[in-house]
Design a protein around this motif. Structure first.
Motif, short mmCIF file in Angstrom:
data_model
loop_
_atom_site.label_atom_id
_atom_site.label_comp_id
_atom_site.label_asym_id
_atom_site.label_seq_id
_atom_site.Cartn_x
_atom_site.Cartn_y
_atom_site.Cartn_z
N MET A 1 0.83 -1.20 0.00
CA MET A 1 0.00 0.00 0.00
C MET A 1 0.87 1.24 0.00
SD MET A 1 -2.68 1.33 2.94
CE MET A 1 -3.96 0.13 2.60
N LYS A 2 0.41 2.26 -0.72
CA LYS A 2 1.08 3.55 -0.72
C LYS A 2 0.08 4.63 -0.35
CE LYS A 2 4.55 2.41 -4.22
NZ LYS A 2 5.09 2.74 -5.57
N VAL A 3 0.56 5.63 0.36
CA VAL A 3 -0.22 6.82 0.66
C VAL A 3 0.46 8.00 -0.02
CG1 VAL A 3 -0.83 8.48 2.46
CG2 VAL A 3 -1.28 6.04 2.79
N HIS A 4 -0.26 8.64 -0.92
CA HIS A 4 0.25 9.82 -1.63
C HIS A 4 -0.36 11.05 -0.99
CE1 HIS A 4 1.65 7.08 -4.82
NE2 HIS A 4 0.45 6.52 -4.77
N HIS A 5 0.43 11.80 -0.22
CA HIS A 5 -0.08 12.99 0.44
C HIS A 5 -0.07 14.15 -0.55
CE1 HIS A 5 -1.01 15.92 3.50
NE2 HIS A 5 0.01 16.64 3.09
N LEU A 6 -1.23 14.75 -0.77
CA LEU A 6 -1.31 15.87 -1.71
C LEU A 6 -1.21 17.22 -0.99
CD1 LEU A 6 -4.00 14.67 -4.29
CD2 LEU A 6 -1.51 14.36 -4.30
N ILE A 13 -4.94 6.83 -1.29
CA ILE A 13 -4.47 5.51 -0.89
C ILE A 13 -4.39 4.63 -2.13
CG2 ILE A 13 -4.98 3.44 0.46
CD1 ILE A 13 -6.48 5.28 2.43
N GLU A 14 -3.23 4.10 -2.42
CA GLU A 14 -3.03 3.23 -3.58
C GLU A 14 -2.89 1.78 -3.11
OE1 GLU A 14 0.31 2.23 -7.05
OE2 GLU A 14 0.45 4.10 -5.89
N SER A 15 -3.72 0.91 -3.68
CA SER A 15 -3.65 -0.52 -3.41
C SER A 15 -3.95 -1.27 -4.69
CB SER A 15 -4.64 -0.92 -2.31
OG SER A 15 -4.66 -2.32 -2.13
N GLY A 16 -2.91 -1.81 -5.32
CA GLY A 16 -3.12 -2.48 -6.59
C GLY A 16 -3.71 -1.54 -7.61
N GLU A 17 -4.84 -1.94 -8.19
CA GLU A 17 -5.49 -1.11 -9.21
C GLU A 17 -6.41 -0.06 -8.60
OE1 GLU A 17 -9.24 -4.21 -9.94
OE2 GLU A 17 -7.71 -3.92 -11.49
N ILE A 127 -15.72 -1.68 -0.09
CA ILE A 127 -15.02 -0.77 -1.00
C ILE A 127 -13.80 -1.47 -1.56
CG2 ILE A 127 -13.64 0.28 0.84
CD1 ILE A 127 -13.65 2.91 -0.70
N ALA A 128 -13.62 -1.40 -2.86
CA ALA A 128 -12.38 -1.83 -3.52
C ALA A 128 -11.92 -3.21 -3.08
CB ALA A 128 -11.28 -0.79 -3.25
N GLY A 129 -12.86 -4.14 -2.99
CA GLY A 129 -12.50 -5.49 -2.57
C GLY A 129 -12.21 -5.62 -1.08
N GLY A 130 -12.45 -4.56 -0.33
CA GLY A 130 -12.25 -4.58 1.12
C GLY A 130 -13.44 -3.97 1.81
N LYS A 131 -13.21 -3.26 2.92
CA LYS A 131 -14.32 -2.69 3.66
C LYS A 131 -13.87 -1.43 4.40
CE LYS A 131 -13.48 -5.82 7.59
NZ LYS A 131 -14.07 -6.87 8.46
N VAL A 132 -14.84 -0.59 4.70
CA VAL A 132 -14.60 0.60 5.52
C VAL A 132 -15.65 0.66 6.62
CG1 VAL A 132 -13.51 1.92 3.67
CG2 VAL A 132 -15.96 2.14 4.06
N THR A 133 -15.23 1.13 7.78
CA THR A 133 -16.12 1.29 8.93
C THR A 133 -16.10 2.74 9.38
OG1 THR A 133 -15.66 -0.98 9.66
CG2 THR A 133 -16.59 0.55 11.30
N ALA A 134 -17.29 3.32 9.55
CA ALA A 134 -17.39 4.72 9.97
C ALA A 134 -17.30 4.84 11.48
CB ALA A 134 -18.70 5.32 9.49
N LEU A 155 -12.20 3.64 9.17
CA LEU A 155 -11.21 2.57 9.17
C LEU A 155 -11.30 1.87 7.82
CD1 LEU A 155 -9.12 0.78 10.73
CD2 LEU A 155 -11.05 -0.75 11.19
N ILE A 156 -10.17 1.84 7.11
CA ILE A 156 -10.13 1.25 5.76
C ILE A 156 -9.32 -0.03 5.83
CG2 ILE A 156 -9.47 1.65 3.36
CD1 ILE A 156 -9.57 4.71 4.11
N GLU A 157 -9.95 -1.14 5.43
CA GLU A 157 -9.31 -2.45 5.47
C GLU A 157 -9.40 -3.07 4.08
OE1 GLU A 157 -10.22 -4.45 9.60
OE2 GLU A 157 -12.02 -3.37 8.92
N LEU A 158 -8.28 -3.11 3.38
CA LEU A 158 -8.21 -3.67 2.03
C LEU A 158 -7.48 -5.00 2.07
CD1 LEU A 158 -7.29 -0.38 0.12
CD2 LEU A 158 -9.57 -1.32 0.55
N GLU A 159 -7.89 -5.90 1.22
CA GLU A 159 -7.35 -7.26 1.24
C GLU A 159 -5.83 -7.26 1.05
OE1 GLU A 159 -8.04 -11.63 -0.88
OE2 GLU A 159 -9.21 -9.90 -1.52
N GLY A 160 -5.14 -7.93 1.97
CA GLY A 160 -3.69 -8.07 1.86
C GLY A 160 -2.90 -6.83 2.20
N GLU A 161 -3.56 -5.81 2.77
CA GLU A 161 -2.91 -4.55 3.06
C GLU A 161 -3.02 -4.23 4.56
OE1 GLU A 161 -1.16 -3.25 0.87
OE2 GLU A 161 -2.14 -3.01 -1.07
#
Length: 264
Positions: A1-6, A13-17, A127-134, A155-161
């Motif tokens: 995973m990468k985080v690109h701060h703008l 948040i970059e995760s795969g595609e 979201i994006a093959g994963g999940k988010v919790t508010a 909370l963002i939880e993406l598969e394998g990340e």
């Protein structure tokens, strides 16, 4: 995973595609009015431009999370530092699916954005093959948080990340403590600018709250929401000094605009 701060609270948040845009403030320097006129220098916002790599990254965006946007449904009170007119145009033109607090869903749809999920407190959605919790947030101490209209952290939880908790604009509350201690994110994004309007108490965590947040976080903390808005007095230099004095500098990442963090 990468985080690109703008810039400020805006990052990707970059995760795969998948490229997940958080809180798009995409307008040019000075495209919005000052958020404080008396307490701080009345400088138009944002006070800095987007970094040079922003367009290249934005072209890849597949999803968006907006932590908060509306106040009483009144357009002039929209939280432009999390969704500005340029951000709206970007999301509309590209039909980017948006996740946002449930209370903001109808508002965003009214202005032409595609909201895939309006999320209730502690609700989890896909979201994006994963999940988010508010996670409920409180945008300030005292009466002002009611005026500011509270949003949510996610909370963002993406598969394998690694998991990543985005605090959103909030002070430290029992709900935020619960997110850190029970959900145990691998990384936590802290809005650290200590924003204040011309009246009322700070809208974000004071320094003592930030130190408690950092102490409770089970993993590293990424600090943002600094040096782009005229009502945020805490800058990167001040935060670096603070975390060094408290002996937690190795736990806190403070990215520059345009910087990419590789998370594992």
């Amino acid at each position: 995973m990468k985080v690109h701060h703008l810039r400020s609270a805006t990052f990707i948040i970059e995760s795969g595609e998948h490229f997940i845009l958080i809180d798009p403030m995409l307008g040019k320097k000075g495209s919005m009015p000052p958020f404080s006129v008396f307490r701080f220098k009345a400088e138009k916002n944002p006070t800095v431009d987007l970094p040079a790599n922003a367009d290249q990254l934005l072209d890849k965006v597949t999803h968006c999370i907006i932590t908060h946007s509306q106040t009483f449904g009144f357009k002039p009170l929209q939280h432009g530092d999390h969704l500005d007119p340029a951000g709206e145009t970007f999301l509309r033109q590209r039909n980017i699916p948006v996740i946002t607090p449930a209370k903001d869903k109808a508002y965003l749809e009214k202005y032409g954005m595609t909201v895939s999920h309006g999320v209730a407190p502690w609700q989890t959605v896909a979201i994006a093959g994963g999940k988010v919790t508010a996670v409920p947030s409180q945008h300030g101490h005292g009466w002002i948080h009611k005026v500011m209209a509270n949003g949510a952290g996610f909370l963002i939880e993406l598969e394998g990340e690694p998991s990543i908790f985005v605090s959103g604009d909030t002070v430290l509350t029992d709900e935020i403590r619960r997110a850190l201690t029970e959900l145990k994110p691998d990384y936590a994004v802290l809005a650290a600018g200590q924003a204040q309007m011309d009246v009322g108490q700070p809208l974000l965590m004071a320094k003592s709250e930030m130190m408690e947040f950092i102490g409770l976080a089970p993993g590293k903390v990424i600090a943002n929401h600094m040096e782009a808005l005229n009502h945020c007095p805490v800058d990167r230099r001040a935060l670096r000094t603070l975390v060094a004095e408290q002996g937690v500098a190795d736990k806190v990442l403070i990215p520059e605009d345009g910087e990419t963090l590789s998370l594992s």
